[in-house]
Design a protein around this motif. Structure first.
Motif: not given
Lengths: 562, 623
Positions: A6-7, A10, A271, A290, A292, A318, A370-371, A373, A392, A395
């Protein structure tokens, strides 16, 4: 797992919608006179007594906190008192009812309240929902515990069972006796089922458990033979039992990762699998499992794949992993699949720097660097399955630089995101000093450098009022004001949005100096409705006021693009 | 696969840890601490094995379709390559193949069922190595069901109802385990039904901050939770849940009371801005592990203020942890907070970096003399260093209440890598005791040595030291020194250089304790203990030579991983701390060991354990 799901949902929704503006920076002192909100809850004609209506904070720090609540009286009237000035939304809290005419994200009305004011006529129309309840058993007549119930409309074009999204899976699961009870259902005709289809393929994530073949009430595996359940307002359809005859077998899949160049094992990649169609194309994120890690000798093995077509995907969450996989489509039929050899090679990379337009003091720039992304999102539509799975935002280095590695070929939209207190405007994206319009093209194995994301930071404010003509703002749905910066030649992200409240007011904050086009969009059923567009030039930290006209009878989807 | 060494799993690893912990076993031959550092002996650490077994119900009936998963315990890196999961067949069987050497937990899950809990440790039993066979027992969970109504008697719909276990079936404070904190939401009739509950005593709450992350706020989210029947935590009635049984009629009259706010700031070196991660701030009801609310602060934001909403009146402890993908980076000492009818504001939590302890484990080769013994020929002489669990447990500080609850960051376990190196992470400041436990029964811990750079330790009484020096005259003084298993950690300290030596040739001892001649039959409880006290004078105060066991209700006891040597065996019917996950050995300080020696002299039975000896059927009669 549900939580994560659900996250994710969202996040996806949040990403799809324009970001709400930052919260008011000046928290109202408690000594200010409180505001009052009142209205009526009806079924369209008569008032609905005894329902709870609550007002929730919409400020960043205490978002969704209920501040006051009241029960409706004999005529459906309610009155919320003692509300400190601030941003709120008002919504009935009556889960056995459904809000009518809802298609928006948050069923409620936005309100920005000033000290001491009274806002009347914040009305809602609701409809009594129905109940479906029954028991789910297996071939031996034993209860099936903790199984999710699916309820879908029986007829084409019929609205869904829940008006507005309903995410809490516990309301849709069988208990230890196999019993389920789903309430607050929109009146209509439904098919009720448990289990999963055999045809699609799925990767079970998380804990292994028995999977059941999708079965409709009372015992049909074919949707065409499902018995339709009729739900009437305020009624209960009971004994909607489901007898599940078959479990769904899942299989193990294993193999190893090797270097495409040397054939040597490659250890340590993470993977997953994604479901593909007959041509080897991804069916999107559906059926993706994914994250793993592969073993020290490049080996991998996973269980829980139902029959279907898949490919192995190297995940690069990342953007720091370097390897990408050649697609290896395989099919799970009726046995484990082993010895899949996935050839890995070095992916492309993309690097660049974030720079500020205009003057930003050193400390602010350092804080923002710094904040912020950086992100590089590949356009997945129509692309092959070689895309990195959900990368994702990364930084930035202290000098504002960023690098994404392990990229598959494609067109990448590059930009930066910030949190509430670090919102910047993307002025433009450049590649080797030339503006980029439709993303940065990254070819197979290329090392793209020289990307520059030019951003602007400012503290100007646009305060607006929407004058609605030929109608009223919809009771629900989402009304957004959007300011789009037109100076600078921006790519994506150059727009800033804020919610418009029930009285047509909005506030767009943290704007960098420049020229903006502002308009209001109404997102409800169907295509959005747009207001007129106005142009405003902002500077410094001043506030600019404007009034926009929104014609409720205008054809949807029209209007100048701001 | 490694079929020739099919060993029985060590049930109750944690008990064994706690017991044999601060001191498994002997040091017949003193560790050659002045000799060059020994090279770690290569074990069979490249071979992989299978953990096979069955999942059964209470009566031993097979449970099919249960999820089984193995997790590498206390490993520095997660087991890679695949998920170690399986689903049981119709006969309840499963097999997890190609498992790397290490210590594994095997868990099984089936909706509505709970894991069997070891009554001694209060934890799920089982620590397994490749080659082991596991029988995992699941019990039908209990049910709590009832209805939530408001002051007018109307149902409260879509309200979160939670059951929290406060005591286990032995009456001990409950630690968080699967099946001990479950929730449901009331339906359109106000009815809730929480199933899959582990046995024990529960409190049930309605309302309060939802733990489920959903987009829709509830009108009652800022309310204080109401405890069953219509109470606060202080006056809550407990609901007893038994295996497979239903507690019904647990109806709650919702109090509709505003919750309080607990607000403050997080400060300190570990709260620096920038890293990816977050600060978790949580309120926990004092003397239980029951959550009273929590909130998160992203590390990359400027905000360091927190506000926990919907807090009920009560006594709490407030915690703050700094979490990142690399683990827990820092923590604040728990702070007592009393909420009585008003918000609590202006709190300050100072988060400091956590500490770590690292070192190396050496698996020593068998002595030639031992190898020649017939008993030793049937025992493995090598073992992978990954199959030893190294632990640090914080000693209770002066004045700290022995409430049996886990204080966060007061203990850590690690299994060494292939080369024997290990790191115990996320430890708060304090005084710690180190221990090790080989899962291979044929090995014992010879010595645990914190480096001499460790802060000064309290010394045993002078008379004891004098005696030891005299007895150990043939050996270098350092070699005869008892294990140095205690160290003091400062905040953020990265303590290194711990040496642990394990050696083959371990003995074991099992038997039964019988009552006094003509006396009443003894009653064995979780406070009862059987002790092994070393007899050699130079080992008299060496903590690794002491061991203790909790006798079963019939008085039977068992010790494993024992150093060969001479011992006295002693039983006490009661008096020790109740067994449980935090049980610390009774012989943890020199005074306690001295008392044990005195008691053993007057009432203990003397025995000698030869290398590799399996001494069974030993009868100890209470004096």
């Amino acid at each position: 797992m549900w939580k994560a799901l659900s996250r994710a949902l969202l996040l996806a929704l949040a990403a799809a919608l324009p970001a709400p503006a930052a919260a008011a920076q000046t928290a109202a002192p408690r000594t200010e006179a409180p505001a009052t909100v009142s209205g009526r809850v009806t079924d369209g004609e008569r008032g609905l007594p005894g329902l709870t209506v609550a007002i929730y904070s919409n400020d960043a720090e205490s978002r969704n906190r209920p501040v006051a609540r009241a029960k409706t009286g004999a005529e459906g009237e309610y009155r919320l008192t003692g509300v400190p000035p601030g941003r709120y939304f008002v919504a009935p809290s009556a889960p056995t009812y459904i809000l009518r005419d809802v298609s928006g994200f948050q069923p409620g009305k936005q309100l920005t309240l000033a000290a001491g004011e009274t806002v009347d006529n914040v009305d809602f129309r609701m409809e009594r929902g129905g109940v479906i309840t029954g028991r789910v058993t297996d071939a031996d007549g034993q209860p099936i515990v903790g199984e999710a119930i699916q309820i879908v409309p029986a007829d084409d074009g019929q609205r869904g069972p829940f008006i507005g999204p309903r995410f809490d899976p516990r309301e849709m699961q069988t208990d230890d006796r196999g019993v389920y009870r789903v309430y607050g259902l929109a009146p209509g005709r439904y098919k009720v089922s448990v289990g999963r289809g055999e045809e699609t393929g799925s990767v079970r994530m998380g804990l292994a458990r028995k999977l059941y073949r999708r079965t409709y009430h009372p015992d049909a595996e074919d949707a065409g033979e499902a018995r339709v359940v009729e739900v009437k307002a305020g009624d209960e359809a009971n004994d909607v039992d489901i007898k599940v005859a078959r479990t769904l077998k899942t299989y193990k899949v294993g193999g190893r990762f090797v270097s495409a160049e040397t054939g040597e094992p490659v250890p340590g990649v993470t993977y997953g699998f994604t479901v593909v169609d007959r041509t080897g194309r991804s069916r999107g994120f559906g059926g993706f499992g994914g994250g793993m890690p592969a073993g020290a000798r490049g080996e991998f093995e996973a269980e829980g794949l139902s029959p279907g077509r898949y490919t192995v995907v190297v995940t690069n969450n990342d953007g720091s992993g370097e390897m990408i996989a050649d697609p290896v489509p395989f099919e799970v039929v009726d046995a484990d699949v082993s010895n899949i050899v996935v050839r890995l090679r070095r992916g492309a990379s993309l690097s660049g720097v974030v720079q500020f337009e205009g003057t930003v003091d050193r400390a602010t720039a350092a804080r923002l660097i710094q904040q912020l992304r950086a992100y590089a999102n590949v356009d997945t539509r129509g692309q092959t399955v070689m895309m990195p799975a959900f990368m994702r935002p990364r930084p930035l280095a202290p000098d504002g630089t960023f690098t994404f590695r392990g990229l598959t070929p494609g067109r990448y939209r590059v930009g930066v995101t910030g949190s509430d207190d670090s919102r910047v405007t993307i002025v433009r994206v450049e590649l080797n000093n030339a503006p980029v319009r439709e993303g940065v093209e990254v070819r197979d194995g290329a090392q793209v450098t020289g990307v520059r994301v030019v951003v602007a930071y400012g503290q100007a404010v646009i305060r607006g009022q929407v004058n609605v003509t030929n109608g009223t703002l919809p009771a629900t749905g989402r009304v957004m004001a959007m300011a789009r910066r037109v100076s600078g030649g921006e790519e994506g992200g150059g727009a800033r949005a804020a919610e418009v409240d029930a009285r047509g007011r909005f506030l767009i904050e943290n704007l960098a100096p420049g020229d903006y086009e502002v308009r209001v969009s109404v997102f409800n059923a169907g295509r959005p409705l747009f207001s007129e567009t106005q142009r405003v030039t902002v500077s410094g930290d001043s506030e600019f006021q404007l009034t926009l006209t929104l014609d409720m009878t205008a054809p949807p989807g029209r209007g100048a693009r701001p | 696969m490694n079929e020739q060494h099919r060993r029985r799993p060590l049930r109750a690893l944690f008990l064994a840890l706690a017991l044999c912990a601060a001191a498994p076993c002997l040091a017949q031959t003193p560790a050659p601490s002045q000799a060059p550092t020994p090279e770690p002996t290569p074990g069979r650490d490249t071979s992989t094995g299978t953990i096979a077994g069955r999942v059964v119900g209470e009566g031993g009936e097979p449970l099919s379709g249960a999820a089984v998963y193995a997790s590498r315990r206390a490993a520095s890196a997660p087991a890679a390559g695949r998920r170690l999961t399986a689903t049981t067949e119709d006969d309840g069987s499963f097999a997890l193949t190609d498992i790397e050497p290490g210590v594994y937990s095997i868990m099984a899950a089936l909706p509505g069922y709970v894991s069997e809990i070891d009554p001694l440790t209060g934890r799920t039993p089982g620590a397994y190595r490749p080659g082991d066979t596991a029988t995992v027992r699941l019990l039908k969970g209990g049910v709590i069901t009832g209805r939530v109504t408001d002051a007018q008697g109307e149902p409260v719909v879509a309200l979160g109802v939670r059951a929290f276990r406060v005591r286990d079936p032995e009456g001990r404070p409950s630690t968080p385990l699967p099946g001990t904190s479950m929730e449901d939401k009331t339906d359109d009739r106000g009815v809730y039904r929480i199933y899959g509950l582990a046995p024990g005593a529960y409190v049930v709450t309605a309302g309060g901050r939802p733990t489920f992350f959903g987009p829709f706020p509830g009108a009652y989210d800022a309310d204080a939770p109401t405890f069953y029947p219509s109470a606060t935590r202080d006056t809550a009635a407990e609901v007893t849940v038994r295996t497979g049984q239903e507690a019904n009629g647990i109806d709650i009259r919702f109090r509709d009371e505003p919750g309080r706010r607990v607000t403050g700031r997080v400060e300190g070196p570990a709260a620096a801005q920038g890293a990816d991660g977050s600060i978790a701030v949580s309120l926990v009801y004092a003397s239980t592990s029951l959550s009273g609310g929590s909130t998160f602060i992203p590390l990359n934001s400027e905000r360091r203020s927190f506000s926990i909403e919907g807090v009920a009146d009560g006594e709490y402890e407030l915690f703050a942890n700094v979490n990142s993908r690399e683990g827990v980076l820092g923590a604040a000492p728990p702070q007592r907070v009393t909420v009585r009818g008003a918000d609590v504001t202006g709190l300050k939590l100072v988060v400091s970096p956590l500490s770590s302890v690292s070192g190396k484990l050496f698996v020593e080769p068998a002595a030639e003399a031992e190898k020649a013994l017939p008993e030793c020929k049937t025992q493995p002489a090598v073992m992978p260093s990954q199959e030893v669990v190294v632990s640090a447990r914080r000693e209770r500080a002066a004045g700290e209440r022995p409430d049996g609850l886990a204080r966060p960051f007061s203990g850590a376990d690690a299994t060494p890598d292939r080369d024997g190196s290990f790191t115990l992470r996320s430890l708060g400041p304090g005084r710690y005791r180190l221990s090790a436990l080989p899962l291979e029964e044929a090995f014992y811990v010879r010595a645990v040595q914190a480096p001499s750079s460790a802060p000064a330790l309290p010394q045993p009484p002078a008379t004891k030291r004098a005696g030891k020096a005299a007895a150990g005259s043939a050996q270098p003084a350092t070699a005869a020194a008892p294990s140095d298993d205690v160290l003091n950690l400062a905040s953020g300290q990265q303590f290194s250089g711990v040496t642990i030596r394990v050696a083959p040739g371990a003995a074991s001892l099992s038997g039964v304790v019988e009552g006094r001649v003509g006396g009443p039959a003894p009653v064995w409880t979780l406070q009862s203990r059987v002790y092994l006290v070393p007899l050699e004078r130079e080992r008299a105060d060496d903590p690794v030579r002491y061991a203790e066991a909790v006798p079963a209700s019939d008085g039977s006891f068992a010790f494993k991983n024992l150093a060969p040597g001479r011992y006295r065996l002693l039983a006490r019917e009661a008096g020790a701390e109740t067994a449980g996950p935090l049980m610390r050995p009774s012989y943890r300080d020199a005074d306690a060991r001295a008392q044990l020696r005195r008691d053993a002299e007057s009432s203990g039975a003397e025995l000698e354990l030869k290398p590799c000896q399996r001494l069974t059927d030993f009868t100890l009669r209470l004096q």
